[in-house]
Design a protein around this motif. Structure first.
Motif, PDB file in Angstrom:
ATOM      1  N   ASN A  83      -9.322  41.905 -46.375  1.00  0.00           N
ATOM      2  CA  ASN A  83      -8.508  41.896 -45.160  1.00  0.00           C
ATOM      3  C   ASN A  83      -7.916  43.269 -44.915  1.00  0.00           C
ATOM      4  OD1 ASN A  83      -6.874  41.428 -43.009  1.00  0.00           O
ATOM      5  ND2 ASN A  83      -5.406  40.131 -44.120  1.00  0.00           N
ATOM      6  N   LYS A  84      -8.467  43.981 -43.921  1.00  0.00           N
ATOM      7  CA  LYS A  84      -7.919  45.289 -43.531  1.00  0.00           C
ATOM      8  C   LYS A  84      -7.093  45.188 -42.242  1.00  0.00           C
ATOM      9  CE  LYS A  84      -8.777  48.553 -45.589  1.00  0.00           C
ATOM     10  NZ  LYS A  84      -7.972  48.999 -46.783  1.00  0.00           N
ATOM     11  N   LEU A  85      -6.781  43.947 -41.829  1.00  0.00           N
ATOM     12  CA  LEU A  85      -5.904  43.771 -40.659  1.00  0.00           C
ATOM     13  C   LEU A  85      -4.465  44.079 -41.059  1.00  0.00           C
ATOM     14  CD1 LEU A  85      -7.160  40.249 -39.462  1.00  0.00           C
ATOM     15  CD2 LEU A  85      -7.847  42.462 -38.528  1.00  0.00           C
ATOM     16  N   LYS A  86      -3.598  44.213 -40.055  1.00  0.00           N
ATOM     17  CA  LYS A  86      -2.172  44.366 -40.351  1.00  0.00           C
ATOM     18  C   LYS A  86      -1.525  43.013 -40.658  1.00  0.00           C
ATOM     19  CE  LYS A  86      -1.682  47.309 -36.698  1.00  0.00           C
ATOM     20  NZ  LYS A  86      -3.089  47.625 -36.605  1.00  0.00           N
ATOM     21  N   ASP A  87      -2.193  41.923 -40.250  1.00  0.00           N
ATOM     22  CA  ASP A  87      -1.671  40.570 -40.479  1.00  0.00           C
ATOM     23  C   ASP A  87      -2.454  39.875 -41.571  1.00  0.00           C
ATOM     24  OD1 ASP A  87       0.287  40.319 -38.530  1.00  0.00           O
ATOM     25  OD2 ASP A  87      -1.196  39.831 -36.980  1.00  0.00           O
ATOM     26  N   SER A  88      -1.852  38.814 -42.107  1.00  0.00           N
ATOM     27  CA  SER A  88      -2.611  37.903 -42.960  1.00  0.00           C
ATOM     28  C   SER A  88      -3.670  37.195 -42.130  1.00  0.00           C
ATOM     29  CB  SER A  88      -1.675  36.863 -43.581  1.00  0.00           C
ATOM     30  OG  SER A  88      -0.819  37.487 -44.499  1.00  0.00           O
ATOM     31  N   VAL A  89      -4.670  36.675 -42.822  1.00  0.00           N
ATOM     32  CA  VAL A  89      -5.749  35.966 -42.136  1.00  0.00           C
ATOM     33  C   VAL A  89      -6.320  34.964 -43.135  1.00  0.00           C
ATOM     34  CG1 VAL A  89      -7.622  37.576 -42.812  1.00  0.00           C
ATOM     35  CG2 VAL A  89      -7.768  36.403 -40.596  1.00  0.00           C
ATOM     36  N   THR A  90      -7.122  34.006 -42.653  1.00  0.00           N
ATOM     37  CA  THR A  90      -7.979  33.245 -43.559  1.00  0.00           C
ATOM     38  C   THR A  90      -9.366  33.250 -42.933  1.00  0.00           C
ATOM     39  OG1 THR A  90      -8.022  31.009 -42.655  1.00  0.00           O
ATOM     40  CG2 THR A  90      -6.030  31.620 -43.882  1.00  0.00           C
ATOM     41  N   ILE A  91     -10.387  33.053 -43.751  1.00  0.00           N
ATOM     42  CA  ILE A  91     -11.746  32.897 -43.225  1.00  0.00           C
ATOM     43  C   ILE A  91     -12.299  31.571 -43.728  1.00  0.00           C
ATOM     44  CG2 ILE A  91     -14.130  33.744 -43.295  1.00  0.00           C
ATOM     45  CD1 ILE A  91     -12.436  35.452 -41.469  1.00  0.00           C
ATOM     46  N   HIS A  92     -12.590  30.698 -42.770  1.00  0.00           N
ATOM     47  CA  HIS A  92     -13.102  29.354 -43.064  1.00  0.00           C
ATOM     48  C   HIS A  92     -14.609  29.313 -42.813  1.00  0.00           C
ATOM     49  CE1 HIS A  92     -13.845  25.111 -42.864  1.00  0.00           C
ATOM     50  NE2 HIS A  92     -14.021  25.122 -41.560  1.00  0.00           N
ATOM     51  N   TRP A  93     -15.323  28.663 -43.724  1.00  0.00           N
ATOM     52  CA  TRP A  93     -16.788  28.556 -43.631  1.00  0.00           C
ATOM     53  C   TRP A  93     -17.090  27.217 -42.973  1.00  0.00           C
ATOM     54  CZ3 TRP A  93     -17.536  33.356 -45.007  1.00  0.00           C
ATOM     55  CH2 TRP A  93     -16.693  33.923 -45.963  1.00  0.00           C
ATOM     56  N   HIS A  94     -17.148  27.234 -41.647  1.00  0.00           N
ATOM     57  CA  HIS A  94     -17.210  25.998 -40.864  1.00  0.00           C
ATOM     58  C   HIS A  94     -18.526  25.253 -41.121  1.00  0.00           C
ATOM     59  CE1 HIS A  94     -16.495  23.747 -36.911  1.00  0.00           C
ATOM     60  NE2 HIS A  94     -17.664  23.339 -37.366  1.00  0.00           N
ATOM     61  N   GLY A  95     -18.382  23.994 -41.583  1.00  0.00           N
ATOM     62  CA  GLY A  95     -19.548  23.139 -41.817  1.00  0.00           C
ATOM     63  C   GLY A  95     -20.012  23.124 -43.259  1.00  0.00           C
ATOM     64  N   MET A  96     -19.526  24.055 -44.078  1.00  0.00           N
ATOM     65  CA  MET A  96     -19.997  24.141 -45.460  1.00  0.00           C
ATOM     66  C   MET A  96     -19.396  23.021 -46.309  1.00  0.00           C
ATOM     67  SD  MET A  96     -22.072  26.710 -46.248  1.00  0.00           S
ATOM     68  CE  MET A  96     -22.952  26.345 -44.750  1.00  0.00           C
ATOM     69  N   HIS A  97     -20.231  22.472 -47.177  1.00  0.00           N
ATOM     70  CA  HIS A  97     -19.783  21.507 -48.186  1.00  0.00           C
ATOM     71  C   HIS A  97     -19.504  22.322 -49.448  1.00  0.00           C
ATOM     72  CE1 HIS A  97     -19.394  17.871 -50.401  1.00  0.00           C
ATOM     73  NE2 HIS A  97     -20.538  17.985 -51.044  1.00  0.00           N
ATOM     74  N   LEU A  98     -18.221  22.479 -49.763  1.00  0.00           N
ATOM     75  CA  LEU A  98     -17.848  23.401 -50.840  1.00  0.00           C
ATOM     76  C   LEU A  98     -16.460  23.046 -51.370  1.00  0.00           C
ATOM     77  CD1 LEU A  98     -17.131  26.833 -49.019  1.00  0.00           C
ATOM     78  CD2 LEU A  98     -16.377  24.596 -48.336  1.00  0.00           C
ATOM     79  N   PRO A  99     -16.062  23.570 -52.533  1.00  0.00           N
ATOM     80  CA  PRO A  99     -14.741  23.230 -53.061  1.00  0.00           C
ATOM     81  C   PRO A  99     -13.626  23.631 -52.087  1.00  0.00           C
ATOM     82  CG  PRO A  99     -16.066  24.313 -54.733  1.00  0.00           C
ATOM     83  CD  PRO A  99     -16.818  24.442 -53.441  1.00  0.00           C
ATOM     84  N   ALA A 100     -12.581  22.808 -52.016  1.00  0.00           N
ATOM     85  CA  ALA A 100     -11.490  23.052 -51.067  1.00  0.00           C
ATOM     86  C   ALA A 100     -10.858  24.426 -51.285  1.00  0.00           C
ATOM     87  CB  ALA A 100     -10.435  21.954 -51.192  1.00  0.00           C
TER      88      ALA A 100
END
Ligand code: C2O
Ligand code: CU
Ligand code: CU
Length: 573
Positions: A83-100
């Motif tokens: 994350n090189k933004l000035k704010d926090s962020v999250t990145i969600h892998w939409h549709g993926m079956h994966l650990p929470a």
């Protein structure tokens, strides 16, 4: 601003970048493939409007949006999200079956200047997925900036079919969204924009070869649905739903794609060299309870594209490539879908309007189960391996694209009717129509919650209209594994770091056997999180070469008892 523009039609023509000017070449995102992916999320800018200022954007490894990531089913992949933004962020892998803990929902916050390193084995079927920000109350703003990307899964079944798959040639990504530009060409954070953007391109055109062409269409809009079709009324063939191939191609002349949804379609341009056709949104046909079918002339939802037909892509047909695909396969897959009789239970959810509930744009907030989202409130404990029917009863005046994390589901019924063949496959978004008169809408889907139980990290379900999600139209559930035996040895949080000091790599040594880490965070001496490592594989140590020299705290949460301990190490030159 918008009310004002709608009155002044001269300004309107300047600000709505939809009509009357020449076409721009469709931008095709770069690709990444392999198993190890570096994604740098940046504050940046791009020349989106042909004249005048560049637009301030957010991008991943580039000026806006992000690379198309190709992965193979069965591969273990590693994401390094910086994350090189000035704010926090999250990145969600939409549709993926994966650990929470790898899912990138609102809980996996990546502070500025931090690297988040989720990894997982690709279990999804071949189809088009995507990734995007998911920070609570910030989703609309960060998606508006343009942060996101496509995630394309390939597998043996899909590879064995004679389908177009030359990326950017006969296999073309179409990321549909819309934006509002202010008079200095900057994005406004609003639910509906005045200008169509296809792959972040205004008035997009593209040359396709005179053969069978596959389009991977994503609705990445904040709110708008797109009722896609071709200007000559031609038939196209839907080959996937959100999460996999359909059993066979389904012929359509229109398809209504809601926020978050994807379809892949085949279009035959054989022998049409030299002609052109437009891919359009026929949104004049939509009812006013469908996103994009409203016709507001005033207020925050007024926009130039509402209840109108507009261009998505001008298509110019050029020469065919060598070895073109020219025929549409008859069969694609032999899916086994879940049946209502497979379910252990039915969960009853509601969608309702909450007149008077405070929100940023007025009183019309929408709620799931009659309460707004709270990060620390868990609605459901879903037993691992449960097959469940989720029945959503909506009294809302408006339709909402409902999305659930973790699973791909099968729609059982929409208002008592089995879904259209194009919606009968694997889905992760279902459009819940608005109520009709005083009759509520009812949507039922069925899903199996297998593979991943986690007592701490929930999965989300929410409306994929980012405005509604930010306003609280979201809930969460935990997948629980009651049969797991916990190994609670007394000293299990006792560990050491070696070598220390270290330059490139540190290793963890537990002082009792059979310990593992659930989460590791590396924090610098001023308290900033630098590395986030969900369920790290400790055999290979932890790569610290990107850290500046100095003193760091390593916080380790033990997998067995979820207790967090800390140790200090020194990073040297
Ligand atoms: Cu694409 Cu929870 O979202
Ligand atoms: Cu999702
Ligand atoms: Cu909604």
């Amino acid at each position: 601003m918008k009310q004002f523009l709608l009155v002044l039609s001269i300004s309107l023509n300047l600000i709505s970048h939809s009509y009357g000017q020449s076409f721009n070449n469709l931008w095709i995102p770069d690709t990444l493939s392999g198993t190890n992916f570096n994604l740098r999320i940046l504050d940046t800018f791009a020349q989106i409007v042909n004249t005048g200022n560049q637009t301030i954007t957010g991008g991943i490894n580039g000026k806006f949006w992000g690379p198309t990531i190709f992965v193979n089913k069965g591969d273990m992949i590693q994401m390094n999200v910086q994350n090189k933004l000035k704010d926090s962020v999250t990145i969600h892998w939409h549709g993926m079956h994966l650990p929470a803990v790898m899912d990138g929902g609102p809980h996996q916050i990546i502070p500025p200047n931090t690297i988040w390193k989720p990894y997982w084995t690709i279990k999804n079927e071949a189809a088009t997925y995507w990734y995007h920000p998911h920070l609570h109350e910030m989703a609309m703003e960060q998606i508006t900036k343009g942060i996101g990307g496509l995630l394309i899964v390939r597998d043996a079944k899909e590879r064995s079919l004679a389908l177009p798959r030359k990326y950017g040639v006969d296999d073309i990504p179409l990321i549909l969204t819309d934006r509002d530009f202010n008079s200095s060409n900057q994005f406004s954070t609003v639910p509906y924009g005045d200008s169509m953007l296809t792959n972040m391109t205004l008035r997009a055109k593209y040359d396709v070869p005179a053969q069978l062409v596959r389009f991977r269409v994503l609705n990445a809009a904040i709110e708008r649905s797109f009722n896609i079709g071709f200007s000559d009324g031609r038939t196209f063939y839907v080959i996937t739903s959100d999460g996999g191939l359909l059993n066979e191609p389904i012929a359509k002349t229109k398809y209504l794609l809601h926020a978050g949804e994807r379809i892949e379609i085949l279009v035959n341009f054989t022998n049409q060299n030299g002609s052109n056709v437009d891919l359009k949104a026929y949104n004049s046909l939509l009812g006013n309870n469908i996103p994009g079918g409203e016709n507001f002339v005033n207020g925050p939802f007024a926009n130039f594209l509402g209840k109108k037909d507009f261009n998505i892509l001008r298509i110019n047909v050029a020469s065919p490539t060598a070895n073109p695909v020219t025929t549409i396969p008859n069969n694609l897959a032999a899916n086994t879908y879940l049946k209502a009789s497979d379910a252990q239970l039915t969960r009853q959810l509601t969608i309702s309007d909450s007149m008077g509930f405070p929100n940023i744009l007025g009183p019309n907030a929408f709620l799931i189960n009659r309460k707004p989202f709270k990060l620390n409130y868990n609605e459901y404990n879903v037993p691992l391996n449960n097959t469940e029917i989720w029945q959503i009863t909506s009294s809302s005046i408006f339709g909402h694209p409902f999305h659930i994390h973790d699973v791909e589901f099968n729609i059982l019924s929409i208002n008592g009717v089995a879904p259209d063949a194009t919606q009968a496959g694997w889905k992760d978004v279902v459009f819940v129509p608005g109520r009709t008169g005083n009759t509520n809408s009812v949507v039922k889907f069925i899903a199996k919650f297998d593979d991943f139980a986690d007592p701490l990290h929930p999965f989300m379900y929410h409306c994929h209209i980012a405005l509604h999600e930010d306003e609280g139209m979201m809930g969460q559930f935990i997948v629980t594994n009651t049969t797991a035996t916990q190994n609670l040895s007394p000293l299990n949080n006792d560990f050491n770091i070696y070598p220390n000091p270290a330059k490139d790599r540190i290793f963890i040594r537990f002082n009792t056997p059979n310990q593992s880490a659930y989460y590791i965070k590396v924090i610098d001496s001023s308290g900033r999180t630098k590395l986030m490592l969900p369920q790290p594989k400790l055999e290979n140590g932890i790569d610290i070469h990107s850290l500046k020299t100095g003193i760091y705290h390593l916080l380790l949460t033990n997998q067995n008892n979820m207790i967090t301990g800390s140790k200090t190490f020194i990073k040297t030159e």
